[in-house]
Write a protein that holds these residues in place. Sequence first.
Motif, PDB file in Angstrom:
ATOM      1  N   LEU A  87     -86.830 -17.825 101.963  1.00 12.23           N
ATOM      2  CA  LEU A  87     -85.715 -18.590 101.407  1.00 12.23           C
ATOM      3  C   LEU A  87     -86.090 -19.079 100.010  1.00 12.23           C
ATOM      4  CD1 LEU A  87     -84.498 -20.785 104.414  1.00 12.23           C
ATOM      5  CD2 LEU A  87     -83.644 -18.559 103.645  1.00 12.23           C
ATOM      6  N   GLU A 138     -81.237 -19.865  99.775  1.00 18.26           N
ATOM      7  CA  GLU A 138     -81.160 -21.020 100.658  1.00 18.26           C
ATOM      8  C   GLU A 138     -79.754 -21.631 100.620  1.00 18.26           C
ATOM      9  OE1 GLU A 138     -84.167 -23.490  98.876  1.00 18.26           O
ATOM     10  OE2 GLU A 138     -82.780 -24.301  97.378  1.00 18.26           O
ATOM     11  N   CYS A 155     -89.959 -19.822 109.470  1.00 14.16           N
ATOM     12  CA  CYS A 155     -89.248 -19.721 108.190  1.00 14.16           C
ATOM     13  C   CYS A 155     -90.232 -19.885 107.032  1.00 14.16           C
ATOM     14  CB  CYS A 155     -88.166 -20.807 108.122  1.00 14.16           C
ATOM     15  SG  CYS A 155     -87.354 -20.935 106.510  1.00 14.16           S
ATOM     16  N   TRP A 157     -90.332 -20.727 103.085  1.00 17.27           N
ATOM     17  CA  TRP A 157     -89.429 -21.401 102.152  1.00 17.27           C
ATOM     18  C   TRP A 157     -90.167 -21.632 100.834  1.00 17.27           C
ATOM     19  CZ3 TRP A 157     -85.575 -25.153 104.818  1.00 17.27           C
ATOM     20  CH2 TRP A 157     -84.441 -25.333 103.999  1.00 17.27           C
TER      21      TRP A 157
END
Length: 307
Positions: A230, A252, A272, A274
């Motif tokens: 993301l 995102e 996830c 990020w």
Amino acid sequence: FEVPLALPSDPVAPAPATSQAMLLEGTGIAVDSFWHSEPGVRFFCTHAHEDHLKGLGATWRRGAIHCSPVTARLLALRWPGLSQYLRPLELNLAHHLQVDGAVGVAGLGGSGGADLLEVMLLDANHVPGAVMFVFAGCFGKVLHTGDFRLHPEHAHLGALPMLRDGLSCIFLDNTYCHPSFDFPTREYAGEVAVAAATEKWPCLLFVSVYQLGKEPLLETLAERLGVKVLVPPTRLESLRAGGAREELFAAERWSPLQAPPEELRRLALLGCIWAVPPRRLRQALYRASSLGAPACGLEPTGWTAGR
């Protein structure tokens, strides 16, 4: 920080220890230095990191800027009005820049006279679009490395026709030029990062990155952990412009500081990756952990590679 290195066979005076050293002495060439207003200055950009764009902006009117095709796309993305001044040059070819700014590949045009500046762009193995410049003219032959990461393939650059006769001067990036720094390969660093993340997986893995750089690491993490990274929408645009593997990234919906608590917990359960700006890493970790979402952080930086 750039310093001139004179070869023993051809001593040259050191450049002044000021910002004006970026205007290569005796050449009229400005590299990563865009505040010069002197007539006849030719501007070159090694890459699109912020500290190499001083003096450049949306109101630029001082003339053509020569750079790699990838850097040209990144600069145009940031400042669309700059497009008319960008002159992308292909790598590993000798280009002749004429006094009037016209460009021709050596051997395919140009008079070859003393009024031409010959330049070649070489891969700097740094961030997307980053190059080293080799300049040749009446001043001799000069290599300006900009920020670069030494690679075994660089050992073969001396075989290029433009470099066979040696260099008059080298402007060298010496940021990590000290025996205390012992860098692993990018591949090894990627394996270490994957191993560290796997111990905590699944979780929220926050990776500290700037607007440009660390793309190979993010791609390695995405491939090995099986999820997309993301990134903020603006970062996704720069990834596209820089030629990253777009299928490994996603925009995102919220920043980690704004995402609903239930969304953070859901992403942590799934696993996830990020990407966050360095200044937000600790804040993102604290918020996720305080809301019950398992999280860990990765801060890749060369400053940790000392012995």
